[in-house]
Design a protein around this motif. Structure first.
Motif, PDB file in Angstrom:
ATOM      1  N   GLY A  45       0.224  -2.295   0.513  1.00  0.00           N
ATOM      2  CA  GLY A  45      -0.714  -3.279   0.019  1.00  0.00           C
ATOM      3  C   GLY A  45      -0.212  -4.034  -1.182  1.00  0.00           C
ATOM      4  O   GLY A  45       0.817  -3.707  -1.771  1.00  0.00           O
ATOM      5  N   THR A  46      -0.953  -5.052  -1.503  1.00  0.00           N
ATOM      6  CA  THR A  46      -0.738  -5.861  -2.686  1.00  0.00           C
ATOM      7  C   THR A  46      -2.032  -5.766  -3.498  1.00  0.00           C
ATOM      8  O   THR A  46      -3.009  -5.193  -3.013  1.00  0.00           O
ATOM      9  N   PRO A  47      -2.075  -6.334  -4.686  1.00  0.00           N
ATOM     10  CA  PRO A  47      -3.342  -6.323  -5.418  1.00  0.00           C
ATOM     11  C   PRO A  47      -4.476  -7.046  -4.680  1.00  0.00           C
ATOM     12  O   PRO A  47      -5.639  -6.742  -4.879  1.00  0.00           O
ATOM     13  N   GLN A  48      -4.148  -7.967  -3.768  1.00  0.00           N
ATOM     14  CA  GLN A  48      -5.175  -8.733  -3.061  1.00  0.00           C
ATOM     15  C   GLN A  48      -5.463  -8.231  -1.648  1.00  0.00           C
ATOM     16  O   GLN A  48      -6.531  -8.486  -1.101  1.00  0.00           O
ATOM     17  N   THR A  49      -4.510  -7.540  -1.012  1.00  0.00           N
ATOM     18  CA  THR A  49      -4.675  -7.168   0.396  1.00  0.00           C
ATOM     19  C   THR A  49      -4.180  -5.755   0.670  1.00  0.00           C
ATOM     20  O   THR A  49      -3.379  -5.199  -0.079  1.00  0.00           O
ATOM     21  N   LEU A  50      -4.655  -5.226   1.789  1.00  0.00           N
ATOM     22  CA  LEU A  50      -4.099  -4.015   2.395  1.00  0.00           C
ATOM     23  C   LEU A  50      -3.353  -4.480   3.636  1.00  0.00           C
ATOM     24  O   LEU A  50      -3.872  -5.295   4.416  1.00  0.00           O
ATOM     25  N   GLU A  51      -2.145  -3.974   3.843  1.00  0.00           N
ATOM     26  CA  GLU A  51      -1.313  -4.402   4.971  1.00  0.00           C
ATOM     27  C   GLU A  51      -0.999  -3.198   5.846  1.00  0.00           C
ATOM     28  O   GLU A  51      -0.512  -2.175   5.366  1.00  0.00           O
ATOM     29  N   ILE A  52      -1.272  -3.322   7.141  1.00  0.00           N
ATOM     30  CA  ILE A  52      -0.964  -2.278   8.113  1.00  0.00           C
ATOM     31  C   ILE A  52      -0.093  -2.913   9.188  1.00  0.00           C
ATOM     32  O   ILE A  52      -0.456  -3.932   9.771  1.00  0.00           O
ATOM     33  N   TYR A  53       1.055  -2.297   9.431  1.00  0.00           N
ATOM     34  CA  TYR A  53       1.954  -2.741  10.490  1.00  0.00           C
ATOM     35  C   TYR A  53       2.046  -1.626  11.527  1.00  0.00           C
ATOM     36  O   TYR A  53       2.385  -0.491  11.195  1.00  0.00           O
ATOM     37  N   GLN A 137     -10.220  -6.665  -7.691  1.00  0.00           N
ATOM     38  CA  GLN A 137      -8.907  -7.212  -7.985  1.00  0.00           C
ATOM     39  C   GLN A 137      -8.653  -7.243  -9.480  1.00  0.00           C
ATOM     40  O   GLN A 137      -9.580  -7.440 -10.288  1.00  0.00           O
ATOM     41  N   PRO A 138      -7.400  -7.046  -9.869  1.00  0.00           N
ATOM     42  CA  PRO A 138      -7.099  -7.069 -11.298  1.00  0.00           C
ATOM     43  C   PRO A 138      -7.354  -8.454 -11.896  1.00  0.00           C
ATOM     44  O   PRO A 138      -7.156  -9.478 -11.247  1.00  0.00           O
ATOM     45  N   ARG A 139      -7.817  -8.458 -13.115  1.00  0.00           N
ATOM     46  CA  ARG A 139      -8.045  -9.728 -13.806  1.00  0.00           C
ATOM     47  C   ARG A 139      -7.696  -9.531 -15.282  1.00  0.00           C
ATOM     48  O   ARG A 139      -7.779  -8.444 -15.812  1.00  0.00           O
TER      49      ARG A 139
END
Length: 144
Positions: A45-53, A137-139
């Motif tokens: 993941g990133t701070p904005q998304t979760l990624e599944i491959y 999300q971080p701010r």
């Protein structure tokens, strides 16, 4: 003069027994080792998304089903058998390709937004992107 109580190596026997039990109980054995299912997954993941491959080559995208229910993401489908010919007398000597129904389940973090989910399938890779909620999300906080 003295005989061993254990004619074989006890630890080697225990290791063999454990491997046999894992192979017998593993619902989706693969050529890459025990304990992995089909399709193979990369989750990050990133701070904005979760990624599944999900790596599922040779599948029709219509044969895949992706569902999200109460924070549980499920990838399911069926891989049809692939035989070397249509003749009845074809003998298969080695068959290492997984075939049959499959299901992978992933528990998503609580900051995943179930309304912002996309799934694309290209070149045998299913990519699922889940947006994180804006509140998590971080701010940067301004110091007064």
């Amino acid at each position: 003069m003295y005989r061993s109580l254990f004619p074989r190596d006890l630890f080697a026997e225990i290791d063999r027994l454990q491997r046999d039990m894992q192979q017998a109980l593993d619902p989706s054995p693969t050529i890459r080792g025990l304990g992995r299912g089909f399709p193979a997954l990369n989750v990050g993941g990133t701070p904005q998304t979760l990624e599944i491959y999900a790596f599922a080559p040779g599948l029709d995208p219509d044969a895949l089903e992706v569902t999200l229910d109460r924070g549980i993401l499920t990838i399911a489908g069926k891989r049809e058998p692939l035989q070397p010919g249509d003749e009845a007398d074809v003998a298969v000597h080695i068959n290492e390709r997984f075939e049959g129904p499959f299901r992978r389940v992933i528990a998503l973090s609580e900051d995943a937004d179930p309304e912002a989910l996309t799934a694309t399938y290209r070149d045998g890779v299913l990519r699922i992107t889940v947006q994180r909620r804006a509140s998590s999300q971080p701010r940067r906080v301004a110091i007064q």
